[in-house]
Write an enzyme that holds these catalytic residues in place. Structure first.
Site, mmCIF file in Angstrom:
data_model
loop_
_atom_site.group_PDB
_atom_site.id
_atom_site.type_symbol
_atom_site.label_atom_id
_atom_site.label_comp_id
_atom_site.label_asym_id
_atom_site.label_seq_id
_atom_site.Cartn_x
_atom_site.Cartn_y
_atom_site.Cartn_z
ATOM 1 C CE LYS A 87 -0.781 -3.504 13.158
ATOM 2 N NZ LYS A 87 0.527 -3.512 13.815
ATOM 3 C CE LYS A 111 0.796 1.887 3.313
ATOM 4 N NZ LYS A 111 1.526 2.352 4.498
ATOM 5 C CG ASP A 140 2.257 5.995 5.696
ATOM 6 O OD1 ASP A 140 2.553 4.997 5.012
ATOM 7 O OD2 ASP A 140 2.771 6.245 6.805
ATOM 8 C CD GLU A 150 2.972 5.195 13.261
ATOM 9 O OE1 GLU A 150 3.593 4.131 13.163
ATOM 10 O OE2 GLU A 150 2.796 5.956 12.295
ATOM 11 C CE LYS A 206 4.698 8.000 10.173
ATOM 12 N NZ LYS A 206 4.608 6.557 10.452
ATOM 13 C CG HIS A 252 -2.530 0.648 7.835
ATOM 14 N ND1 HIS A 252 -2.340 -0.390 6.963
ATOM 15 C CD2 HIS A 252 -1.320 1.246 7.971
ATOM 16 C CE1 HIS A 252 -1.060 -0.424 6.604
ATOM 17 N NE2 HIS A 252 -0.426 0.564 7.190
HETATM 18 C C1 BG6 Z 1 3.085 1.469 7.750
HETATM 19 C C2 BG6 Z 1 3.282 2.940 7.533
HETATM 20 O O1 BG6 Z 1 2.235 0.940 6.776
HETATM 21 O O2 BG6 Z 1 2.538 1.254 9.027
HETATM 22 C C3 BG6 Z 1 4.176 3.509 8.609
HETATM 23 O O3 BG6 Z 1 3.852 3.176 6.248
HETATM 24 C C4 BG6 Z 1 3.653 3.155 9.989
HETATM 25 O O4 BG6 Z 1 4.291 4.926 8.469
HETATM 26 C C5 BG6 Z 1 3.386 1.665 10.086
HETATM 27 O O5 BG6 Z 1 4.618 3.540 10.945
HETATM 28 C C6 BG6 Z 1 2.718 1.287 11.403
HETATM 29 O O6 BG6 Z 1 2.614 -0.106 11.491
HETATM 30 P P1 BG6 Z 1 2.700 -0.868 12.856
HETATM 31 O O7 BG6 Z 1 2.442 -2.296 12.516
HETATM 32 O O8 BG6 Z 1 4.042 -0.631 13.429
HETATM 33 O O9 BG6 Z 1 1.602 -0.270 13.706
#
Ligand code: BG6
Length: 467
Positions: free
Chosen positions: A177, A143, A230, A211, A321, A235
């Site tokens: 997940k 993606k 992103d 995050e 972020k 997601h």
């Molecule tokens: C990714 C994004 O798909 O998912 C990232 O490109 C992000 O920016 C990440 O940090 C988060 O994934 P996870 O599994 O660590 O929550």
């Protein structure tokens, strides 16, 4: 289908995803008894040879593998790693794949993993076609799939000239997940929750994925992508579909996609007025970022699903972020009791509504919080919580990291946890107004929860985080 021996061709092998997730994931799978024989051919813009790539992989494993590899395991895995620079062209790639196949014997299949940005995907597909690496192959597409409706449609048309739909696996690792799959188990394996899973009982839903991470070395990708493409259109909205969908007729790919696609079709077009875009202080000073960048590193929004089950139930989404905490929660807030018999000052309602919270940590966690009586004289209420964690009830080893689970599913040809072109195209369509006319980014301090405007966005509700 029992899994055949596989050559995994990893495009973008030396990128951030490669070192964080894919190389460690492939090492784990290769060394486990979940897969038969695997050989890996890495390729990317770097001019490595096999040894250079093995050094890269070793560093990646040292830094990111959940469990350190023993020397023997590392030797075993390293012998299976090969590399061809992308610049060497289709013949060199074809030769490396044939050589790897020769190590594996009969019935070998290929898994082409495209860990490349959307604009590079078409060139990789063309390369696979020129290298004659299409039969006996499946292709995993990272993606975001395209960057808007038109580019997603064009990319689909292009891929379909080379690969048939059943060969294509559009990955969204959040669906791999454990906790995301647990939403399905929780909703559809029990009689307890489904009757209250609707507008009569649910007040609002939050999908909140702050995050702490910044850009690391992904500035170029991120600057062209931003938080919406992103994380959200991928997601968060995929997870939303698991929360909001009707019960599928069966636990199989077509039935599940059908119900998810109905959710996407009922999603109201995203109104830019219901969106807060943010950018953390200092973002523009980083290498690879334009000094007047309008890329959002944060986004919060209100979505609505226009169907009978969810009419007037807001779904609040947030991700970004360099925020105060790293969390991944889905929180279902229930309506208040219709009347309160508890005296003012008893504490009822002061700690927000009762909630069911899914924590999307790798092993799933669930908690239910509600008011109960505080021990002692009088009637004082406080919030209590009931917790359930997979790790307490199961061997930690049983937990498969999301990418491992999905790579294994792709090797087995199982599309259940992958996204579909129809679903992705609906989501891009719903996003058009926001992509055409995004509100300006608002600055926010690092280690905060985003720009102040996030509170108005959810009023009269409040964000569940921080706990
Ligand atoms: C990714 C994004 O798909 O998912 C990232 O490109 C992000 O920016 C990440 O940090 C988060 O994934 P996870 O599994 O660590 O929550």
């Amino acid at each position: 289908e029992p899994t055949a021996p596989h050559v995994v061709v990893l495009f973008g092998a030396t990128g951030d995803l490669g070192r964080r997730k894919l190389i460690p994931g492939l090492a784990h799978l290769t060394l486990s008894d979940l897969t038969p024989d695997v050989q890996v051919v890495g390729t990317s813009l770097e001019e490595y040879d096999d040894e250079g790539f093995r050094d890269f992989a070793k560093k990646a494993l040292d830094e990111f593998s959940a469990k350190p590899l023993t020397d023997a395991d590392w030797k075993e895995f390293a012998a299976r790693l090969h590399y061809v620079p992308q610049g060497a062209g289709p013949e060199a790639l074809a030769k490396a794949v044939k050589d790897a196949e020769a190590e594996l014997g009969e019935g070998v299949r290929r898994l082409h993993y495209l860990s490349v940005p959307p604009k590079a995907a078409r060139a990789v597909i063309a390369m696979l076609s020129a290298a004659d690496l299409v039969d006996r192959s499946r292709v995993v597409m990272e993606k975001p799939f395209g960057t808007d409706l038109a580019s997603a449609v064009a990319l689909n048309a292009e891929i379909h000239q080379t690969f048939s739909e059943d060969q294509i696996f559009r990955i969204d690792h959040f669906l791999g997940k454990e906790a995301a799959q647990n939403i399905l188990a929780f909703r559809f394996a029990n009689g307890l929750f489904e009757p209250i899973w609707n507008r009569t009982f649910i007040d609002h839903v939050q999908i909140d994925i702050p995050e702490k991470l910044g850009l690391d070395n992904r500035a170029e990708f991120y600057e062209a992508t931003g938080a919406y493409k992103d994380m959200v259109v991928t997601h968060l909205l995929q997870v939303l579909a698991f929360v909001a969908m009707e019960p599928p007729t069966a636990l199989e790919p077509r039935a599940i996609s059908e119900e998810k696609n109905k959710v996407f079709r009922s999603l109201m077009p995203i109104d830019p007025q219901n969106v807060v875009r943010g950018q953390y202080a200092g973002y523009r000073d980083q290498e690879g970022v334009s000094p007047d960048s309008d890329t959002e590193t944060f986004i919060a929004m209100k979505c609505e699903i226009d169907n009978w089950r969810w009419a007037d139930v807001p779904f609040y989404l947030r991700t970004g972020k360099r925020l105060a905490e790293g969390q991944r929660i889905i929180s279902i807030a229930f309506r208040q009791a219709p009347k309160s018999m508890f005296p003012p000052g008893s504490g009822v309602g002061t700690q927000g509504p009762d909630h069911l919270t899914f924590d999307l940590a790798d092993a799933s966690k669930l908690s239910l919080s509600f008011y109960g009586k505080r021990p002692g004289p009088g009637m004082r209420l406080e919030k209590l919580s009931m917790q359930f964690a997979t790790r307490e009830t199961q061997e930690a080893e049983d937990v498969l990291e999301a990418y491992q689970r999905l790579i294994l599913d792709a090797m087995r040809g199982d599309h259940t946890l992958f996204t579909t072109s129809e679903g992705i195209e609906s989501l891009w369509e719903r996003s058009a107004a926001l992509l055409d006319d995004p509100p300006l980014v608002k600055p926010y301090p690092q280690d905060s929860w985003g720009p102040n405007a996030i509170h108005q966005l959810v009023a009269p509700h409040a964000w569940r985080l921080p706990f």
